[in-house]
Design a protein around this motif. Structure first.
Motif, short mmCIF file in Angstrom:
data_model
loop_
_atom_site.label_atom_id
_atom_site.label_comp_id
_atom_site.label_asym_id
_atom_site.label_seq_id
_atom_site.Cartn_x
_atom_site.Cartn_y
_atom_site.Cartn_z
N THR A 1 15.26 -1.91 21.82
CA THR A 1 16.00 -2.46 22.87
C THR A 1 16.41 -3.92 22.26
O THR A 1 15.92 -4.74 21.44
N TYR A 2 17.74 -4.18 22.69
CA TYR A 2 18.33 -5.48 22.56
C TYR A 2 18.67 -6.27 23.75
O TYR A 2 19.14 -5.44 24.67
N PHE A 3 18.46 -7.52 23.93
CA PHE A 3 19.09 -8.24 25.17
C PHE A 3 20.35 -8.41 24.54
O PHE A 3 20.76 -9.20 23.51
N VAL A 4 21.53 -8.53 25.67
CA VAL A 4 22.87 -8.83 25.32
C VAL A 4 23.29 -9.98 26.30
O VAL A 4 22.93 -9.83 27.69
N LYS A 5 23.19 -11.19 25.56
CA LYS A 5 23.91 -12.21 26.62
C LYS A 5 25.21 -12.69 26.18
O LYS A 5 25.68 -13.24 24.96
N SER A 6 26.19 -12.94 27.33
CA SER A 6 27.37 -13.49 27.25
C SER A 6 27.42 -14.60 28.13
O SER A 6 26.85 -14.97 29.09
N ALA A 7 28.63 -15.14 28.19
CA ALA A 7 28.86 -16.50 29.09
C ALA A 7 28.91 -15.92 30.63
O ALA A 7 28.69 -16.53 31.51
N ARG A 8 29.47 -14.54 30.80
CA ARG A 8 29.46 -13.94 32.14
C ARG A 8 28.56 -13.17 32.50
O ARG A 8 28.15 -13.01 33.81
N ARG A 9 27.54 -12.36 31.63
CA ARG A 9 26.76 -11.61 32.12
C ARG A 9 25.61 -11.32 31.07
O ARG A 9 26.02 -11.62 29.93
N SER A 10 24.54 -10.72 31.63
CA SER A 10 23.60 -10.40 30.69
C SER A 10 23.38 -8.69 30.82
O SER A 10 23.27 -8.17 31.51
N GLY A 11 22.93 -8.18 29.63
CA GLY A 11 22.43 -6.82 29.77
C GLY A 11 21.29 -6.31 28.71
O GLY A 11 20.75 -7.27 28.17
N VAL A 12 21.01 -5.09 28.87
CA VAL A 12 19.94 -4.49 27.92
C VAL A 12 20.64 -3.30 27.39
O VAL A 12 20.92 -2.36 27.84
N LEU A 13 20.82 -3.30 25.62
CA LEU A 13 21.10 -2.28 25.07
C LEU A 13 19.91 -1.38 24.54
O LEU A 13 18.97 -1.99 24.07
N ARG A 14 20.02 -0.16 24.91
CA ARG A 14 18.70 0.59 24.32
C ARG A 14 19.14 1.85 23.52
O ARG A 14 20.12 2.38 23.78
N VAL A 15 18.55 1.64 22.17
CA VAL A 15 18.84 2.96 21.35
C VAL A 15 17.35 3.80 21.40
O VAL A 15 16.45 3.43 21.20
N TYR A 16 17.99 5.13 21.63
CA TYR A 16 16.78 6.23 21.53
C TYR A 16 16.44 6.58 20.19
O TYR A 16 17.31 7.25 19.52
N GLU B 1 22.02 -3.04 33.10
CA GLU B 1 22.50 -4.11 33.69
C GLU B 1 20.97 -5.04 33.55
O GLU B 1 20.06 -4.34 33.76
N TYR B 2 21.04 -6.17 33.25
CA TYR B 2 19.82 -7.14 33.13
C TYR B 2 19.17 -7.29 34.39
O TYR B 2 19.99 -7.61 35.34
N ILE B 3 18.02 -7.22 34.56
CA ILE B 3 17.29 -7.42 35.80
C ILE B 3 16.54 -8.69 35.70
O ILE B 3 15.50 -8.70 34.79
N GLU B 4 16.46 -9.55 36.51
CA GLU B 4 15.78 -10.77 36.58
C GLU B 4 14.27 -10.59 36.67
O GLU B 4 13.98 -9.70 37.41
N GLY B 5 13.22 -11.25 35.99
CA GLY B 5 11.89 -10.96 36.33
C GLY B 5 11.11 -11.14 34.96
O GLY B 5 11.84 -11.51 33.83
N LYS B 6 10.04 -11.06 35.07
CA LYS B 6 9.04 -11.23 33.83
C LYS B 6 8.00 -10.22 33.75
O LYS B 6 7.47 -9.67 34.92
N SER B 7 7.57 -9.68 32.43
CA SER B 7 6.45 -8.99 32.43
C SER B 7 5.22 -9.66 32.88
O SER B 7 4.97 -10.85 32.50
N PRO B 8 4.30 -8.87 33.60
CA PRO B 8 2.94 -9.61 34.01
C PRO B 8 2.03 -9.42 32.88
O PRO B 8 2.22 -8.71 31.83
N LEU B 9 1.30 -10.73 33.03
CA LEU B 9 0.01 -11.02 31.98
C LEU B 9 -0.95 -9.82 32.21
O LEU B 9 -1.22 -9.52 33.04
N GLU B 10 -1.33 -9.73 30.86
CA GLU B 10 -2.44 -8.57 30.79
C GLU B 10 -3.66 -8.95 31.50
O GLU B 10 -4.35 -8.10 32.32
N GLN B 11 -4.09 -10.28 31.64
CA GLN B 11 -5.37 -10.46 32.26
C GLN B 11 -4.90 -10.68 33.96
O GLN B 11 -5.94 -11.08 34.81
N ASP B 12 -3.67 -10.59 34.48
CA ASP B 12 -3.26 -10.71 35.73
C ASP B 12 -3.29 -9.75 36.38
O ASP B 12 -2.63 -8.51 36.20
#
Length: 332
Positions: A27-42, A97-108
Motif C-alpha cells: 500500500t502507498y499513500f498518495v498525497k497531492s495539493a488537491r486530494r489524497s488517496g491510497v494505492l494498493r498493489v495486489y 479515496e483516502y479516508i480520515e481516521g487512525k488505526s486503534p492502539l492495540e491496548q485500547d
C-alpha cells in the motif's frame, strides 16, 4: 508506481509514501495539493475476478447511507477501477479515496462497542445484496478447496512430524493438528447455517477510529476477502481476535452489546460460535502454511504464526463458551 499513477489516474498525481505492514498487498499513500488517496498493489494473486467482486460490493455499499465509511475505488481515465501492470509479474493495482481516521492502539478497547454496532449495520446491509457476480473466495468451512496444498494428509504430517524449520514447535503443532482434526468433523454441519455476504476479515487492523474520539469507528477497510459465508462467521472472526488483548473481557462484552443492537443471531448460530472461532484460527494457520509450502514466505513467518495460532487455540479451548454466553446475554 508514480508513472502508473500519472498514466491511469492523472488527476491524483502526487507524492507516494509506502505504508509498512500487510501480508497480501503493498500500500502507498498518495498525497497531492488537491486530494489524497491510497494505492494498493495486489501481491499474492493475479485473479481479476476477485478484485472486481470486491469493487462491486464496495460500489453497492456506497449507495447506502452508512454511519461509517468504506473504501471507494477510483476509476481510471478509461473508466476501470483496476489496472494490470506490464511489469512486476502482471500484478494488479487500484486506487482508493483516502479516508480520515487512525488505526486503534492495540491496548485500547474503547472502540469495541462502536465496532460491534457498525459490524451489525454492515452485516444487515450485506444480507440484502443480490449481486450478479459470483464470489470467488470460498467460505471458511471449505478448507480442503481453499487450500489445495494443505489437504488433511499433509496437515497431519506437518503437525505430527514437523519439517526441520518447525521441529522446535512440535508441541504447538500437535495442538493445532488436534484442533484441526476436531473441527474437520464439524464443517459439514456449518453448511446448514444461514448464509449471506460477509466481510470475513474484520479486525483492529482493518478499521479506523476518529482522531478526536478513539471510541468511535469511522471506517471499515479491506473487503478483499468478502464472500458468501455463514452469517455468524462475521462476529466469530472479530471475537476470536480479541483474545489475548489487555482488556479482552471488556472488549468482548462491549462488542456483543453493539452487534446485537443490529443483528439477532439464532440459537443455532450462537451454538456454532465456538467452532467458528476455532475455524478462523485454523484457517490462519493453513493460510501461512500454504505460503510457506509455495515459497512465498521465509520459515520465520510461519514459525511466528504457529506460536500465535497455538496460543489462541489454547485460549479458545477455555474461553469459547464464555464468549458464547456473552453473546447470548447481549441478545436477550
Amino acid at each position: 508506481m508514480e508513472a502508473i499513477l500519472r498514466r491511469h489516474w492523472p488527476e491524483w498525481n502526487g507524492t507516494l509514501q509506502k505504508r509498512t505492514g500487510g501480508w497480501n498487498n503493498t500500500t502507498y499513500f498518495v498525497k497531492s495539493a488537491r486530494r489524497s488517496g491510497v494505492l494498493r498493489v495486489y501481491d499474492t494473486h493475479r485473479d481479476r475476478d476477485k478484485i472486481e467482486f470486491e469493487h462491486t460490493v464496495l460500489q453497492a455499499l456506497s449507495k447506502h447511507s452508512l454511519s461509517f465509511r468504506v473504501p471507494m475505488p477510483m476509476r481510471t481515465v478509461t473508466g476501470e477501477t483496476v489496472v494490470q501492470l506490464e511489469m512486476e509479474g502482471g500484478k494488479y493495482v487500484c486506487l482508493f479515496e483516502y479516508i480520515e481516521g487512525k488505526s486503534p492502539l492495540e491496548q485500547d478497547s474503547s472502540f469495541a462497542y462502536s465496532f460491534g454496532e457498525v459490524t451489525g449495520v454492515l452485516s444487515a446491509v450485506l444480507a440484502t445484496f443480490k449481486l450478479e457476480l459470483t464470489p470467488v473466495y470460498r467460505p471458511y468451512y471449505a478448507l480442503q478447496q481453499s487450500y489445495p496444498l494443505c489437504n488433511q494428509e499433509i496437515v497431519r504430517e506437518v503437525c505430527l512430524n514437523p519439517p526441520e524449520p518447525l521441529k522446535a514447535l512440535h508441541d504447538e503443532l500437535r495442538w493445532i493438528g488436534k484442533v484441526y482434526e476436531e473441527i474437520t468433523d464439524s464443517l459439514h454441519a456449518l453448511e446448514e447455517l444461514p448464509h449471506q455476504l460477509v466481510h470475513g476479515d474484520l479486525n483492529a487492523s482493518n478499521l479506523l477510529v476518529k482522531d478526536s474520539d478513539h471510541s468511535q469507528v469511522t471506517a471499515l477497510l479491506d473487503f478483499e476477502f468478502c464472500t458468501l459465508d455463514v452469517r455468524a462467521m462475521e462476529p466469530a472472526v472479530i471475537l476470536s481476535g480479541f483474545l489475548g488483548q489487555p482488556e479482552e473481557t471488556q472488549a468482548v462484552r462491549e462488542f456483543c452489546r453493539g452487534f446485537c443492537r443490529r443483528v439477532h443471531l439464532s440459537r443455532t448460530e450462537i451454538d456454532a460460535l465456538p467452532v467458528l472461532m476455532l475455524l478462523r484460527k485454523v484457517d490462519v494457520f493453513l493460510h501461512f502454511l500454504s505460503r510457506f509450502l509455495e515459497g512465498t514466505d521465509q520459515p520465520h513467518v510461519l514459525q511466528e504464526q504457529v506460536k500465535q495460532v497455538s496460543a489462541d487455540l489454547l485460549q479458545l479451548s477455555t474461553k469459547g463458551s464464555w464468549i458464547q454466553e456473552e453473546l447470548v446475554r447481549s441478545d436477550s
